[in-house]
Design a protein around this motif. Structure first.
Motif, short mmCIF file in Angstrom:
data_model
loop_
_atom_site.label_atom_id
_atom_site.label_comp_id
_atom_site.label_asym_id
_atom_site.label_seq_id
_atom_site.Cartn_x
_atom_site.Cartn_y
_atom_site.Cartn_z
N LEU A 21 -66.61 -92.14 -102.61
CA LEU A 21 -66.62 -92.61 -104.00
C LEU A 21 -67.19 -91.56 -104.94
O LEU A 21 -66.66 -91.33 -106.04
CB LEU A 21 -67.42 -93.91 -104.11
N ASN A 22 -68.28 -90.89 -104.53
CA ASN A 22 -68.88 -89.83 -105.34
C ASN A 22 -67.93 -88.66 -105.51
O ASN A 22 -67.84 -88.08 -106.59
CB ASN A 22 -70.19 -89.35 -104.71
N TYR A 23 -67.21 -88.32 -104.44
CA TYR A 23 -66.26 -87.21 -104.51
C TYR A 23 -65.13 -87.54 -105.48
O TYR A 23 -64.75 -86.71 -106.31
CB TYR A 23 -65.70 -86.88 -103.12
N VAL A 24 -64.58 -88.73 -105.39
CA VAL A 24 -63.50 -89.15 -106.30
C VAL A 24 -63.97 -89.05 -107.75
O VAL A 24 -63.26 -88.51 -108.61
CB VAL A 24 -63.01 -90.57 -105.96
N LYS A 25 -65.16 -89.54 -108.02
CA LYS A 25 -65.69 -89.49 -109.39
C LYS A 25 -65.85 -88.05 -109.86
O LYS A 25 -65.48 -87.72 -110.99
CB LYS A 25 -67.03 -90.23 -109.47
N ALA A 26 -66.37 -87.17 -108.99
CA ALA A 26 -66.55 -85.76 -109.36
C ALA A 26 -65.21 -85.08 -109.64
O ALA A 26 -65.08 -84.32 -110.61
CB ALA A 26 -67.29 -85.02 -108.25
N ILE A 27 -64.20 -85.36 -108.82
CA ILE A 27 -62.87 -84.78 -109.02
C ILE A 27 -62.26 -85.28 -110.33
O ILE A 27 -61.68 -84.52 -111.10
CB ILE A 27 -61.95 -85.13 -107.82
N GLN A 28 -62.41 -86.56 -110.60
CA GLN A 28 -61.84 -87.12 -111.83
C GLN A 28 -62.52 -86.54 -113.07
O GLN A 28 -61.86 -86.24 -114.06
CB GLN A 28 -61.95 -88.64 -111.80
N LEU A 29 -63.83 -86.35 -113.02
CA LEU A 29 -64.55 -85.74 -114.15
C LEU A 29 -64.07 -84.30 -114.39
O LEU A 29 -63.82 -83.90 -115.52
CB LEU A 29 -66.05 -85.75 -113.91
N GLN A 30 -63.91 -83.54 -113.30
CA GLN A 30 -63.43 -82.16 -113.43
C GLN A 30 -62.01 -82.12 -113.98
O GLN A 30 -61.70 -81.33 -114.89
CB GLN A 30 -63.46 -81.45 -112.07
N ALA A 31 -61.14 -82.95 -113.44
CA ALA A 31 -59.73 -82.96 -113.87
C ALA A 31 -59.61 -83.39 -115.32
O ALA A 31 -58.83 -82.80 -116.09
CB ALA A 31 -58.92 -83.87 -112.96
N ASN A 32 -60.37 -84.40 -115.73
CA ASN A 32 -60.34 -84.83 -117.13
C ASN A 32 -60.83 -83.73 -118.06
O ASN A 32 -60.28 -83.54 -119.14
CB ASN A 32 -61.16 -86.10 -117.32
N ALA A 33 -61.86 -83.00 -117.65
CA ALA A 33 -62.39 -81.91 -118.47
C ALA A 33 -61.38 -80.79 -118.65
O ALA A 33 -61.38 -80.09 -119.67
CB ALA A 33 -63.68 -81.38 -117.86
N LEU A 34 -60.49 -80.60 -117.68
CA LEU A 34 -59.46 -79.55 -117.76
C LEU A 34 -58.31 -79.92 -118.69
O LEU A 34 -57.50 -79.08 -119.03
CB LEU A 34 -58.90 -79.26 -116.36
N ARG A 35 -58.24 -81.18 -119.08
CA ARG A 35 -57.15 -81.67 -119.95
C ARG A 35 -55.78 -81.29 -119.39
O ARG A 35 -54.95 -80.68 -120.06
CB ARG A 35 -57.32 -81.19 -121.37
#
Length: 97
Positions: free
Chosen positions: A37-51
């Protein structure tokens, strides 16, 4: 054909081996481990920041991944990454061919 290249950081948790048994409404259920769950959240935050661009539902997509682990111990499992990128880069990982 469009090409998008990006890097996401963090060691993936194996989705198939990172399940835990919990009781929900008095019934046993298997859910992702806290690490997954923590990994999914970290990946989603990174991907969203990349637009990153969102690819349409009708498109079949191809993905090339280079996954690096800190040790040889973990089982390779790209599905948690594909799940995490849904609704950020593509609508559903069923688009990946």
């Amino acid at each position: 054909m469009s090409t998008v290249s990006f890097k996401l950081y963090g060691e993936p948790a194996s989705k198939s081996n990172s399940r835990r048994l919990v009781q929900i409404g008095g019934r046993p259920r298997f859910i992702k481990s806290q690490k997954a769950l923590n990994y999914v959240k970290a990946i989603q935050l990174q991907a969203n920041a990349l637009r990153l661009p969102m690819f349409e539902k009708v498109l079949d997509l191809s993905i090339t991944m280079h996954i690096f682990y800190a040790s040889r111990r973990p089982d390779l499992d790209e599905s948690v990454i594909l799940d995490a990128l849904q609704e950020i880069v593509y609508h559903n990982d069923r688009q990946i061919k």
